[in-house]
Scaffold this motif. Structure first.
Motif, short mmCIF file in Angstrom:
data_model
loop_
_atom_site.label_atom_id
_atom_site.label_comp_id
_atom_site.label_asym_id
_atom_site.label_seq_id
_atom_site.Cartn_x
_atom_site.Cartn_y
_atom_site.Cartn_z
N LYS A 51 40.10 36.95 40.46
CA LYS A 51 40.32 36.38 39.13
C LYS A 51 39.03 35.77 38.59
O LYS A 51 38.71 35.90 37.41
CB LYS A 51 41.41 35.29 39.19
CG LYS A 51 42.80 35.86 39.19
CD LYS A 51 43.82 34.74 39.18
CE LYS A 51 45.19 35.29 39.54
NZ LYS A 51 46.12 34.21 39.92
N ILE A 52 38.31 35.10 39.46
CA ILE A 52 37.04 34.50 39.04
C ILE A 52 36.07 35.60 38.58
O ILE A 52 35.42 35.49 37.54
CB ILE A 52 36.41 33.67 40.19
CG1 ILE A 52 37.32 32.47 40.50
CG2 ILE A 52 35.02 33.20 39.83
CD1 ILE A 52 36.90 31.69 41.73
N ASN A 53 36.00 36.68 39.37
CA ASN A 53 35.13 37.80 38.99
C ASN A 53 35.53 38.38 37.64
O ASN A 53 34.69 38.66 36.79
CB ASN A 53 35.21 38.92 40.03
CG ASN A 53 34.57 38.53 41.34
OD1 ASN A 53 33.99 37.46 41.46
ND2 ASN A 53 34.70 39.38 42.33
N GLN A 54 36.82 38.56 37.48
CA GLN A 54 37.35 39.12 36.25
C GLN A 54 36.98 38.22 35.06
O GLN A 54 36.51 38.69 34.02
CB GLN A 54 38.88 39.23 36.39
CG GLN A 54 39.58 39.88 35.22
CD GLN A 54 39.15 41.32 35.03
OE1 GLN A 54 38.69 41.95 35.97
NE2 GLN A 54 39.24 41.83 33.82
N PHE A 55 37.14 36.94 35.28
CA PHE A 55 36.83 35.98 34.23
C PHE A 55 35.36 36.07 33.83
O PHE A 55 35.01 36.08 32.66
CB PHE A 55 37.16 34.56 34.71
CG PHE A 55 36.97 33.52 33.65
CD1 PHE A 55 37.97 33.26 32.73
CD2 PHE A 55 35.77 32.81 33.55
CE1 PHE A 55 37.80 32.32 31.74
CE2 PHE A 55 35.59 31.87 32.55
CZ PHE A 55 36.60 31.62 31.65
N SER A 56 34.52 36.18 34.84
CA SER A 56 33.08 36.23 34.58
C SER A 56 32.71 37.50 33.81
O SER A 56 31.88 37.47 32.91
CB SER A 56 32.34 36.11 35.91
OG SER A 56 31.16 36.83 35.91
N ARG A 57 33.34 38.61 34.17
CA ARG A 57 33.10 39.86 33.42
C ARG A 57 33.50 39.71 31.97
O ARG A 57 32.77 40.09 31.06
CB ARG A 57 33.94 41.00 34.01
CG ARG A 57 33.31 41.63 35.21
CD ARG A 57 34.06 42.88 35.58
NE ARG A 57 33.58 43.33 36.88
CZ ARG A 57 33.71 44.56 37.32
NH1 ARG A 57 34.31 45.47 36.58
NH2 ARG A 57 33.24 44.90 38.49
N ARG A 76 27.22 41.64 39.39
CA ARG A 76 27.65 40.30 38.99
C ARG A 76 28.83 39.83 39.82
O ARG A 76 28.94 38.65 40.16
CB ARG A 76 28.02 40.30 37.51
CG ARG A 76 26.79 40.48 36.65
CD ARG A 76 27.02 39.96 35.25
NE ARG A 76 25.82 40.19 34.46
CZ ARG A 76 25.75 41.06 33.46
NH1 ARG A 76 26.81 41.77 33.13
NH2 ARG A 76 24.63 41.20 32.79
N ASP A 77 29.72 40.78 40.18
CA ASP A 77 30.83 40.41 41.08
C ASP A 77 30.27 39.90 42.40
O ASP A 77 30.75 38.91 42.94
CB ASP A 77 31.71 41.62 41.35
CG ASP A 77 32.70 41.90 40.22
OD1 ASP A 77 32.72 41.09 39.27
OD2 ASP A 77 33.42 42.90 40.30
N GLN A 78 29.26 40.60 42.90
CA GLN A 78 28.67 40.19 44.19
C GLN A 78 28.04 38.81 44.07
O GLN A 78 28.15 37.99 44.98
CB GLN A 78 27.61 41.21 44.66
CG GLN A 78 28.08 42.65 44.72
CD GLN A 78 29.46 42.80 45.28
OE1 GLN A 78 29.76 42.33 46.36
NE2 GLN A 78 30.34 43.45 44.52
N VAL A 79 27.38 38.56 42.94
CA VAL A 79 26.78 37.25 42.71
C VAL A 79 27.85 36.17 42.75
O VAL A 79 27.70 35.13 43.42
CB VAL A 79 26.04 37.21 41.36
CG1 VAL A 79 25.65 35.78 40.99
CG2 VAL A 79 24.80 38.10 41.40
N ASN A 80 28.96 36.44 42.08
CA ASN A 80 30.04 35.45 42.03
C ASN A 80 30.61 35.18 43.41
O ASN A 80 30.82 34.03 43.79
CB ASN A 80 31.17 35.93 41.11
CG ASN A 80 30.78 35.81 39.65
OD1 ASN A 80 29.97 34.98 39.29
ND2 ASN A 80 31.35 36.66 38.82
N VAL A 81 30.89 36.26 44.15
CA VAL A 81 31.47 36.08 45.49
C VAL A 81 30.50 35.30 46.36
O VAL A 81 30.90 34.38 47.08
CB VAL A 81 31.83 37.44 46.13
CG1 VAL A 81 32.37 37.23 47.53
CG2 VAL A 81 32.84 38.20 45.29
N THR A 82 29.22 35.67 46.28
CA THR A 82 28.23 34.97 47.11
C THR A 82 28.19 33.49 46.76
O THR A 82 28.16 32.63 47.64
CB THR A 82 26.84 35.60 46.89
OG1 THR A 82 26.94 37.01 47.02
CG2 THR A 82 25.85 35.10 47.93
N GLU A 83 28.22 33.19 45.46
CA GLU A 83 28.19 31.78 45.04
C GLU A 83 29.41 31.02 45.55
O GLU A 83 29.29 29.90 46.05
CB GLU A 83 28.15 31.70 43.50
CG GLU A 83 26.76 31.73 42.94
CD GLU A 83 26.76 31.58 41.43
OE1 GLU A 83 25.79 31.02 40.90
OE2 GLU A 83 27.72 32.02 40.78
#
Lengths: 132, 190
Positions: free
Chosen positions: A22-28, B161-168
Motif C-alpha cells: 500500500k505504501i508503494n502504491q501510494f508513493s507511485r 522507487r518501490d525498492q527505495v520505499n521498501v528499503t526505507e
C-alpha cells in the motif's frame, strides 16, 4: 519522502507485506499526481497563449498576412488560415486537459482511500502528507 | 558503485526485466533478521543498497528527461513537414514566405518554392531527401519508438522507487526495533 514511518515511535505496529504494498502504491500515485499537475499547468499556460493569439488575430486587418510560428521559423499565413489553426490547437489542448484532469482526479481519489487505510492502522507513526 | 558490502541477503537474485536490478527483500520478521545479522550490520547494508537504488533512480530520471524533451521536438518536426505537405498539395503555386533565424537573434525572410520533398538530418553527417509522406512516416516511427522507450523507462523507475520505499521502511523498522529493545532493558545492563 512521504510514506516513511516516523522514527522514535514507541508503539510500533507490525508492518505487513500488504501494508508495504500500500505504501508503494501510494508513493507511485503521488509521483504520477505531481507529474500530471505539472503537465496541466503547462497546458493551461499554452491555452492562455492561444487565447491571446486568437484575440490578436481578431484585431488584425483581413488582408494582412500574419507570421505564424511553425517549428523554428515563421510562415506568412493568410489570416483565416491562421485563425483556423489556432482554433484547432485550442480544441486539442482542451481535450488533453480534460483527459489529464480526469486521470488526476482518479489518482487523488485512490490516494485518499489509501491514506484512510494506512492512517487507520498506523496513526501518527506514518506521515503521508506532501511537504509544502 | 565501488562498495564491497555483501548484499546477497537483503535482495532477491536479479530482476531481469529491469536490467538486472535486484529486488529488495521485505523483512517479514525484523526480529529474526536482526538476530541473525545484527543491527549495525543490517543498517549498513541497507544504506549501501539504498544508495545504489538512488544512483539508478537518478540515471533513469536523466534518460527520462532526455526523452521528454525529444518527443515534443519530433512532434514539432512532423508539424512542419505536414504544413509543407499541405501547401504542396494545394493549388497555390506561389512560394511559401517565411522568416527564419539565420543566426543568433538574426531573422531573415526566405521563400520556399513549391516542392514535394524535404531533407531529414539522420545524424552521423548524413542527410537524406524524402518525399513528404515518407518523411512523415519515418518521423512518426521515431516518435513511436521514443514513446515506447518512455513507457519502459517509466516502468523501470516505478520498480526502482518501490525498492527505495521498501528499503526505507526496512531501515526504519530495524532502527525502531533496536530502540524498543534498548528501552526494554534500561540501566540494568550498565
Amino acid at each position: 519522502m512521504s510514506g516513511m514511518l516516523k522514527k522514535e515511535d514507541e508503539s510500533e505496529k507490525n508492518v505487513t507485506l500488504e501494508d508495504q504494498q500500500k505504501i508503494n502504491q501510494f508513493s507511485r500515485l503521488l509521483n504520477e499526481k505531481l507529474e500530471l499537475q505539472a503537465f496541466l499547468s503547462v497546458r493551461k499556460d499554452l491555452h492562455q497563449l492561444y487565447d491571446d493569439a486568437s484575440d490578436e488575430l481578431m484585431l488584425a486587418a483581413d488582408n494582412e498576412k500574419v507570421q505564424f510560428a511553425v517549428g523554428d521559423a515563421f510562415i506568412f499565413t493568410a489570416k483565416d488560415e491562421a485563425e483556423e489553426t489556432v482554433e484547432q490547437c485550442k480544441t486539442e489542448i482542451v481535450r488533453t486537459m480534460e483527459d489529464s484532469q480526469k486521470k488526476y482526479d482518479n489518482k487523488v481519489e485512490s490516494m485518499t482511500q489509501l491514506k484512510t487505510e494506512l492512517y487507520a492502522k498506523f496513526g501518527n507513526s506514518i506521515n503521508l502528507e506532501e511537504e509544502a | 558503485m565501488g562498495d564491497e558490502a555483501d548484499l546477497s541477503w537483503v535482495v532477491h537474485g536479479h530482476a531481469d526485466e529491469h536490467f538486472g536490478i535486484p529486488k529488495v527483500i521485505f523483512f517479514d520478521d525484523v526480529e529474526k533478521v536482526v538476530k541473525e545479522h545484527e543491527v549495525q550490520n543490517t543498517l549498513q547494508n541497507l544504506t549501501a543498497l539504498f544508495q545504489r537504488y538512488k544512483f539508478w533512480e537518478t540515471k533513469f530520471m536523466k534518460n527520462k528527461q532526455g526523452l521528454q524533451q525529444k518527443i515534443p521536438d519530433v512532434k514539432r518536426t512532423i508539424d512542419v513537414v505536414k504544413t509543407l505537405q499541405k501547401r504542396s498539395n494545394s493549388d497555390i503555386d506561389e512560394p511559401i514566405t517565411t522568416r527564419f533565424e539565420l543566426g543568433d537573434q538574426i531573422y531573415v525572410k526566405a521563400e520556399i518554392p513549391k516542392s514535394d520533398s524535404v531533407s531529414l538530418w539522420l545524424g552521423a553527417n548524413v542527410m537524406i531527401e524524402y518525399k513528404h509522406e515518407e518523411a512523415i512516416e519515418l518521423l512518426q516511427k521515431n516518435l513511436e519508438t521514443a514513446e515506447t522507450n518512455l513507457e519502459h523507462l517509466e516502468s523501470h523507475l516505478n520498480f526502482i522507487r518501490d525498492q527505495v520505499n521498501v528499503t526505507e521502511v526496512n531501515m526504519t523498522r530495524v532502527y525502531n526495533y533496536d530502540v524498543l529493545q534498548r528501552r526494554k532493558q534500561p540501566e540494568a545492563s550498565e
